[in-house]
Design an enzyme around this catalytic site. Sequence first.
Site, PDB file in Angstrom:
ATOM      1  N   GLY B 381       8.205 -14.913  -0.912  1.00  0.00           N
ATOM      2  CA  GLY B 381       8.786 -13.577  -0.782  1.00  0.00           C
ATOM      3  C   GLY B 381       8.746 -12.869  -2.120  1.00  0.00           C
ATOM      4  O   GLY B 381       8.059 -13.302  -3.047  1.00  0.00           O
ATOM      5  N   SER B 382       9.501 -11.789  -2.231  1.00  0.00           N
ATOM      6  CA  SER B 382       9.583 -11.130  -3.533  1.00  0.00           C
ATOM      7  C   SER B 382      10.429 -11.995  -4.457  1.00  0.00           C
ATOM      8  O   SER B 382      11.166 -12.869  -4.001  1.00  0.00           O
ATOM      9  CB  SER B 382      10.232  -9.761  -3.381  1.00  0.00           C
ATOM     10  OG  SER B 382      11.634  -9.910  -3.332  1.00  0.00           O
ATOM     11  N   HIS B 406       1.467 -15.053   5.042  1.00  0.00           N
ATOM     12  CA  HIS B 406       1.406 -15.676   3.712  1.00  0.00           C
ATOM     13  C   HIS B 406       2.533 -15.225   2.787  1.00  0.00           C
ATOM     14  O   HIS B 406       2.846 -15.875   1.813  1.00  0.00           O
ATOM     15  CB  HIS B 406       0.052 -15.425   3.047  1.00  0.00           C
ATOM     16  CG  HIS B 406      -0.061 -14.110   2.323  1.00  0.00           C
ATOM     17  ND1 HIS B 406       0.199 -12.901   2.913  1.00  0.00           N
ATOM     18  CD2 HIS B 406      -0.412 -13.833   1.046  1.00  0.00           C
ATOM     19  CE1 HIS B 406       0.005 -11.932   2.037  1.00  0.00           C
ATOM     20  NE2 HIS B 406      -0.355 -12.460   0.897  1.00  0.00           N
ATOM     21  N   GLY B 409       4.494  -8.934   1.941  1.00  0.00           N
ATOM     22  CA  GLY B 409       3.688  -7.720   2.086  1.00  0.00           C
ATOM     23  C   GLY B 409       4.337  -6.524   1.400  1.00  0.00           C
ATOM     24  O   GLY B 409       5.522  -6.252   1.573  1.00  0.00           O
ATOM     25  N   LYS B 482       6.822 -14.662 -14.695  1.00  0.00           N
ATOM     26  CA  LYS B 482       5.795 -13.717 -14.244  1.00  0.00           C
ATOM     27  C   LYS B 482       4.893 -13.309 -15.406  1.00  0.00           C
ATOM     28  O   LYS B 482       5.299 -13.346 -16.551  1.00  0.00           O
ATOM     29  CB  LYS B 482       6.473 -12.445 -13.721  1.00  0.00           C
ATOM     30  CG  LYS B 482       7.184 -12.636 -12.420  1.00  0.00           C
ATOM     31  CD  LYS B 482       7.321 -11.360 -11.645  1.00  0.00           C
ATOM     32  CE  LYS B 482       6.053 -10.976 -10.942  1.00  0.00           C
ATOM     33  NZ  LYS B 482       5.676 -11.784  -9.820  1.00  0.00           N
TER      34      LYS B 482
END
Lengths: 145, 483
Positions: B381-382, B406, B409, B482
């Site tokens: 997920g985010s 996946h 989105g 990240k």
Amino acid sequence: MAPFRFLEEVALADAAFEATGDTPSDLFQAAAQAVIETLVNPATLLPTCRKTIEHRAPDLPALLFDWLSDIVYLKDAEGLLFKDTTVVVQCDRSDGSWTLHATLAGEPIDPARHELRADVKAVTKHLFDVRQDGRRWVARVVLDI
Amino acid sequence: MKLNTAMTVNRISDEVWEIPVTEKPGMVVPARIYATEQILTSMDSGVFEQVTNVACLPGIRRYALCMPDGHWGYGFPIGGVAAFDPHEGVISPGGVGYDINCGMRLIRTDLTLEDVRPRLEPLMTELFRKVPAGVGSTGFVRVNRQEFEEVMRKGARWCVARGYGWQQDLERIEEQGCIPGADPSKISDQAVKRGINQLGTLGSGNHYLEVQVAAQERIFDRETAAKLGVTGHDQIVVMVHCGSRGFGHQVASDYLKVFEKAMPRYGISVKDQQLACAPFRSPEGQDYFAAMNCAANSAFANRQVITHQIREAFSSVFGRPAEAMGMEIVYDVAHNIAKVERYEEGELVVHRKGSTRAFGPNRPELPDRYKETGQPVICGGSMETGSYLLVGTDRAMHETFGSTMHGSGRTMSRAQAKRSIRGEQLKKDMAQRGIIVKAVSMSGLAEEAGFAYKNISDVVETVDRAGITRKVAELRPIGNIKG
């Protein structure tokens, strides 16, 4: 600063831009600056090293595609980011092909000093367009992030 | 129901919608979208346009599919699945994506939130140091051209042989981390130069490394979760999302050019240049397949080296060997790939682009430990919300060529996300909610804010209700790295 603007609604997950120039050389320089600014804040770079690039392509869109792809390639293959570029694009009247001679000034990537942005995977052909609009040259490019 | 398309979209069930072949000239098969009505109405126009473009490709079988996390992509939509007859059909880089074998890996631990919370800051610092991320980052593994070709051929096996992993890791990776048929002679020098220094790096964009918690109350099927090594009780797990880096990106770019030139020779025309393709059995098609497998193997190797570094980081922070902390891989799945797989029709070339293989129980490709449960499916997920562990089903084998969603989105552009929040503020907000973030790029961080994505729980509910995957556990982030 060479003129370009990012287009928000073209590629939701990626980056798209429109670049303009009075001449093909100006256009290529503007488009290169848009790719550079997608990757990094160029104000945080120093022009400590130079690269020269030469290309020939059958048409102007193919030449622009190769030129922008080179900037993406050099980021990974040589770890270089560029602050600015000088570009000369010319038409070879003997066969109608186009040539590019460019100099790029920048330095090796240093995350401690450089304000890094998004890593560009590729220049895409999606909505890729180069056209002459009156006296201006205009290109639309979508980058895969 | 107001959709972002003028095409006729027929309801097949509450979670399946079909666009008939009459909606676009050239469609060979109908297009099917897996979505609730709410998700379908939120899908961008690109999904409808692109999934019906895919339905026009030569040799496509049954349906062109799109999963509920679908959105506009290059050529295929993200979330796209299509299977082609190997004799009459094509292979297309647009059905795989630029980031070949971008995928997800989940590593379990015996540690709990109670063990990790007091050491979370040094743990994230150590992970950030050991797993390079961001623009042009390079890894610690140095290989020469010959060794890099071995990576292309052997994938994660090369890593384990070099000491970057455990023997038992291999059976917990799709294709055991090594797809046969990789041929380095089909790789350009440019691709090698872009990738040779990047083994063990995350990249940027939506790629990440996340430390997560599996809480008892967020486990939906305890028996299956336990068989996958997830026991709950605030258990710590680690999720990795990345792919083949510059190497795979260059392979995709190289072969799009090859296919553009080859298409007229094979009498193929496509509705979008990014759908450039060639017959699977043609020399160009086979060359791309061999090169794509090189990139896919390098992605398995990339995630394997990262796993090694994660184990080293945990080991140094907690002062115990990774083995003593039970740091086994749960599974590793590709979500950008084309593979030859066997279905009712025989062998098919299945393209998954932003879609995960989700094989049901007893498929011969699965290791013995997962024959009964079905294949683990990892969906990210985010970075602010959560991720999910699911398992594949028999129904997926019959309906979606063993494929599912996946991730969540995207729904918001990167620029809009950056205008909505600054990276520094997001980092602070997340810290207040107990999530430590280490990011190379603050603007890149803002682009990945949770509000820029669909709610992953809605997407997971859709595939669960449609029966093409079964949800097992939700995993909540406490630390994120990240690029």
